[in-house]
Every structure is written in C-alpha cells, then in structure tokens.
Design a protein around this motif. Structure first.
Motif, mmCIF file in Angstrom:
data_model
loop_
_atom_site.group_PDB
_atom_site.id
_atom_site.type_symbol
_atom_site.label_atom_id
_atom_site.label_comp_id
_atom_site.label_asym_id
_atom_site.label_seq_id
_atom_site.Cartn_x
_atom_site.Cartn_y
_atom_site.Cartn_z
ATOM 1 N N VAL A 69 0.848 -1.196 0.000
ATOM 2 C CA VAL A 69 0.000 0.000 0.000
ATOM 3 C C VAL A 69 0.880 1.241 0.000
ATOM 4 N N SER A 70 0.666 2.121 -0.941
ATOM 5 C CA SER A 70 1.394 3.388 -0.991
ATOM 6 C C SER A 70 0.416 4.549 -0.869
ATOM 7 N N GLY A 71 0.950 5.686 -0.416
ATOM 8 C CA GLY A 71 0.090 6.829 -0.184
ATOM 9 C C GLY A 71 -0.263 6.957 1.286
ATOM 10 N N GLY A 87 -9.109 -10.604 7.257
ATOM 11 C CA GLY A 87 -8.821 -9.215 7.555
ATOM 12 C C GLY A 87 -7.910 -9.092 8.751
ATOM 13 N N ILE A 88 -7.194 -7.984 8.829
ATOM 14 C CA ILE A 88 -6.313 -7.718 9.969
ATOM 15 C C ILE A 88 -6.315 -6.222 10.235
ATOM 16 N N THR A 89 -6.476 -5.874 11.509
ATOM 17 C CA THR A 89 -6.471 -4.464 11.873
ATOM 18 C C THR A 89 -5.038 -3.985 12.117
ATOM 19 N N SER A 90 -4.893 -2.695 12.285
ATOM 20 C CA SER A 90 -3.567 -2.144 12.569
ATOM 21 C C SER A 90 -3.068 -2.597 13.935
ATOM 22 N N ARG A 102 0.687 -8.672 8.535
ATOM 23 C CA ARG A 102 1.025 -7.367 7.980
ATOM 24 C C ARG A 102 2.334 -6.862 8.550
ATOM 25 N N ASP A 103 2.983 -6.029 7.763
ATOM 26 C CA ASP A 103 4.199 -5.349 8.181
ATOM 27 C C ASP A 103 3.868 -3.864 8.132
ATOM 28 N N ASN A 104 3.623 -3.280 9.292
ATOM 29 C CA ASN A 104 3.188 -1.883 9.318
ATOM 30 C C ASN A 104 4.284 -0.937 8.835
ATOM 31 N N ALA A 105 5.531 -1.294 9.060
ATOM 32 C CA ALA A 105 6.628 -0.435 8.611
ATOM 33 C C ALA A 105 6.671 -0.355 7.088
ATOM 34 N N LYS A 106 6.247 -1.431 6.431
ATOM 35 C CA LYS A 106 6.262 -1.471 4.970
ATOM 36 C C LYS A 106 4.883 -1.227 4.371
ATOM 37 N N ASN A 107 3.882 -1.056 5.229
ATOM 38 C CA ASN A 107 2.492 -0.915 4.750
ATOM 39 C C ASN A 107 2.136 -2.029 3.780
#
Length: 118
Positions: free
Chosen positions: A24-26, A50-53, A71-76
């Motif tokens: 995901v970008s932006g 699904g997965i939340t933040s 998910r990898d939040n650092a990489k979105n």
C-alpha cells in the motif's frame, strides 16, 4: 493518492501453497483494516481474511486453519499465506484497505489470479 499493488498469484496444484502480498502506498489512516477478498467467476466478491492495525484478525470459515493473514506496518504491506489449497479457492484475490476519519475511506487493488488445479 492511495494505491494497492498485489503480487504472488499463480497456478498451483491442490494441496499446494501460495503467498500473496499487497503493498500500500500513499497516506492512509493510522488505524485501519487491511483485508483480502476473492471473487470466482459468476460469484460475488467475498471477504477471505482481515487484519487491523492492532493485529486483530478474522477469517472466513472456509479458510480457517489453512490461510494466515499478516502485515508489516513499517512497509504498509499485507500478506496472505495460503496452504492446503483446494480447487474451490480458485478466484481473483483483491486487497483492500479501509479506515475512517470524518468519512469512510476504502481502496482496492487490481486483483491477482489464483488457480488451483492439477
């Protein structure tokens, strides 16, 4: 401008595995949900996982125990590890991100084909 780019689809034999990725970008909300949907020919688009933040996950009954979302939040980036694949998992898989501020924001990827066949 938010963009989602999926990768990792392909052809696999029954019982095999695939891992889908969605970058995901932006600018998106810090509190969000990333989800995978799928749509088979002639059928509606259904939620797969699904997965939340915060890392809370949910799964469709049909994939529980076989698929894992992370998910990898650092990489979105969100991932979908798919094991023990069945022919009925054949579909186009779509990545989705959802968050709310003063309105609901939702974006989709272009989709990636997963075909499970011998």
């Amino acid at each position: 401008q938010v963009q989602l780019v999926e990768s990792g689809g392909g052809l696999v034999q029954p019982g095999g595995s695939l891992r889908l990725s969605c970058a995901v970008s932006g600018s998106i909300g810090s509190t969000n949900a990333m989800r995978w949907f799928r749509q088979a020919p002639g059928k509606q688009r259904d939620l797969v996982a699904g997965i939340t933040s915060d890392g809370i996950t949910n799964y469709a009954e049909s994939v529980k125990g076989r698929f894992t979302i992370s998910r990898d939040n650092a990489k979105n980036t969100v991932y979908l590890q798919m094991n023990s694949l069945k022919p009925e998992d054949t579909a186009v898989y779509y990545c989705n991100v959802l968050w709310t501020n003063y309105r609901t924001n939702q974006y989709w990827g272009q989709g990636t084909q997963v075909t499970v066949s011998s």
